[in-house]
Design a protein around this motif. Structure first.
Motif, PDB file in Angstrom:
ATOM      1  N   ARG A 130       0.847  -1.190   0.000  1.00 48.97           N
ATOM      2  CA  ARG A 130       0.000   0.000   0.000  1.00 48.97           C
ATOM      3  C   ARG A 130       0.880   1.236   0.000  1.00 48.97           C
ATOM      4  NH1 ARG A 130      -0.646   1.704   5.706  1.00 48.97           N
ATOM      5  NH2 ARG A 130       0.219   0.053   7.044  1.00 48.97           N
ATOM      6  N   ARG A 137      -4.668   7.514  -3.910  1.00 48.38           N
ATOM      7  CA  ARG A 137      -5.529   6.806  -4.872  1.00 48.38           C
ATOM      8  C   ARG A 137      -5.766   7.628  -6.135  1.00 48.38           C
ATOM      9  NH1 ARG A 137      -9.979   3.154  -1.707  1.00 48.38           N
ATOM     10  NH2 ARG A 137      -8.753   2.681   0.153  1.00 48.38           N
ATOM     11  N   ARG A 142      -2.459   5.129  -8.992  1.00 44.19           N
ATOM     12  CA  ARG A 142      -3.038   3.878  -9.481  1.00 44.19           C
ATOM     13  C   ARG A 142      -2.185   3.283 -10.596  1.00 44.19           C
ATOM     14  NH1 ARG A 142      -8.226   2.650  -7.853  1.00 44.19           N
ATOM     15  NH2 ARG A 142      -9.233   4.246  -6.568  1.00 44.19           N
ATOM     16  N   ALA A 145       0.800   1.806  -8.958  1.00 43.64           N
ATOM     17  CA  ALA A 145       0.435   0.540  -8.314  1.00 43.64           C
ATOM     18  C   ALA A 145       0.330  -0.586  -9.332  1.00 43.64           C
ATOM     19  CB  ALA A 145      -0.877   0.713  -7.553  1.00 43.64           C
ATOM     20  N   TRP A 156      -1.719  -4.805  -4.961  1.00 46.31           N
ATOM     21  CA  TRP A 156      -1.902  -3.524  -4.278  1.00 46.31           C
ATOM     22  C   TRP A 156      -3.169  -3.610  -3.436  1.00 46.31           C
ATOM     23  CZ3 TRP A 156      -4.810   1.165  -6.467  1.00 46.31           C
ATOM     24  CH2 TRP A 156      -4.663   2.283  -5.632  1.00 46.31           C
ATOM     25  N   PRO A 158      -4.869  -1.013  -0.987  1.00 47.55           N
ATOM     26  CA  PRO A 158      -4.762   0.354  -0.465  1.00 47.55           C
ATOM     27  C   PRO A 158      -5.049   0.483   1.022  1.00 47.55           C
ATOM     28  CG  PRO A 158      -6.041   0.305  -2.501  1.00 47.55           C
ATOM     29  CD  PRO A 158      -5.856  -1.112  -2.086  1.00 47.55           C
TER      30      PRO A 158
END
Length: 370
Positions: A130, A137, A142, A145, A156, A158
């Motif tokens: 994370r 986010r 993203r 990730a 991933w 979060p």
């Protein structure tokens, strides 16, 4: 007691702020540095532990954050996992980029993956990762990730990812830090019972340093709770005698379980008793420690004043001349009032606030006169 920032007198434990162990190279390569997350108010103690353990193999590196100690290290990085006074250990790399999205370039992504793999290789294999970042986010994060998922073969998550990766602006671009291990260093493997008001283990280790630990000391932990201070003391230096006292059978049972898990059950005498009247002989101890009731989950502001007064009076009786007492409490008013009555018996060696989330408990180190 002063109302300003931490006051540290000559002779207090840990290296003074700004002290840097000499020498050393970066064992993880010139692009990497180490970061020990430290509660504000304990940085000098963390720096002192680095100097004591590693000497010239460690070199502190200036950084503007007040809750971290940054350093280069020349040696087996697994040795760093034994740090007792730090909250967490992280591996850091600086990227000369203006925006996080530039980290998606092949060159930077390769370096980022290397950083994470180095950190992962030192601890238990995490199951997911994370981000700790502003806009964690956002579309850019993203995309990062997704790229890391593909390169690392790790999902991933979060909310619950146990591999923590921090992105933040630095002096010359962006700093990326990856925490070593699936949880903070302060989450000890020996802790089997989490008492409702269990002391943070890294704070306990800092209190042990402030007590100037020596093997010949006879140590008493008043109101020992689940035994955190006792475990940290014996793991650090040992003692000629170690005694934990609490009036709660449940607390003493928790202490026994935690001490046993740390392999220390036979080295501590646990006693059920009243910290205001222990029954121990006068002058029986060289070092006394206590995490006093803060008046929240345990005790109250009204009951703390007479309790603190009585406990400090008993400590005066128990602690030999020249002995050390280290106290921690959020209720500094009650402690100040108690000390005002018994102050002639003590000299203040160290006084500091330790910032832990929304709390700023006072940690006071005293030396018994006479």
């Amino acid at each position: 007691m002063s109302r300003g920032g931490p006051r540290r007198r000559r002779g207090s434990a840990g290296a003074p702020a700004g002290t840097r162990p000499r020498g050393g190279q970066r064992s993880a390569g010139p692009a990497h540095l180490w970061t020990a997350a430290a509660l504000d108010g304990t940085q000098d103690i963390v720096g002192g532990e680095l100097a004591r353990r590693f000497g010239g193999r460690c070199r502190l590196v200036p950084h503007e954050r007040q809750d971290e100690v940054h350093f280069a290290f020349d040696g087996d990085a697994r040795e760093l996992l034994r740090l007792a006074t730090a909250q967490s250990l992280l591996l850091r790399r600086d990227f000369a980029v203006q925006r996080p999205r530039t980290l998606l370039s092949p060159e930077h992504m390769t370096a980022l993956v290397e950083l994470i793999r180095r950190a992962r290789g030192l601890g238990r294999e995490p199951g997911s990762f994370r981000f700790d970042a502003a806009g964690a986010r956002s579309p850019t994060m993203r995309r990062l990730a997704a790229a890391l998922e593909e390169r690392l073969g790790m999902p991933w998550d979060p909310e619950g990812g146990d591999c923590l990766i921090t992105f933040r602006p630095g002096r010359r671009g962006w700093e990326v830090l990856c925490r070593v291990g699936n949880r903070p260093l302060a989450s000890r493997d020996w802790r089997r019972v989490d008492w409702p008001v269990s002391l943070n283990a890294a704070i306990a280790a800092c209190m042990v340093e402030l007590s100037r630990p020596r093997r010949e000391q006879r140590c008493l932990n008043l109101m020992c709770g689940s035994g955190t201070l006792l475990v940290e003391r014996l793991l650090r230096r040992g003692a000629a005698m170690a005694v934990g006292l609490d009036n709660s059978p449940e607390a003493l049972a928790a202490s026994r379980r935690n001490l046993a898990a740390a392999g220390l059950a036979e080295r501590v005498r646990l006693v059920r008793g009243d910290a205001r009247a222990t029954g121990f002989p006068g002058g029986a101890f060289d070092a006394v420690t206590a995490d006093l009731p803060w008046g929240g989950l345990q005790g109250s502001r009204e009951s703390n004043r007479p309790l603190y007064r009585a406990v400090l009076a008993e400590a005066v009786r128990l602690c030999r001349g020249g002995g050390i007492m280290v106290l921690l409490t959020q209720d500094s008013a009650a402690l100040g009032a108690a000390l005002a009555e018994g102050r002639p018996a003590w000299d203040v060696l160290d006084e500091r606030r330790i910032v832990q989330r929304s709390y700023r408990p006072l940690c006071l180190t005293l030396q018994r006169r006479g």
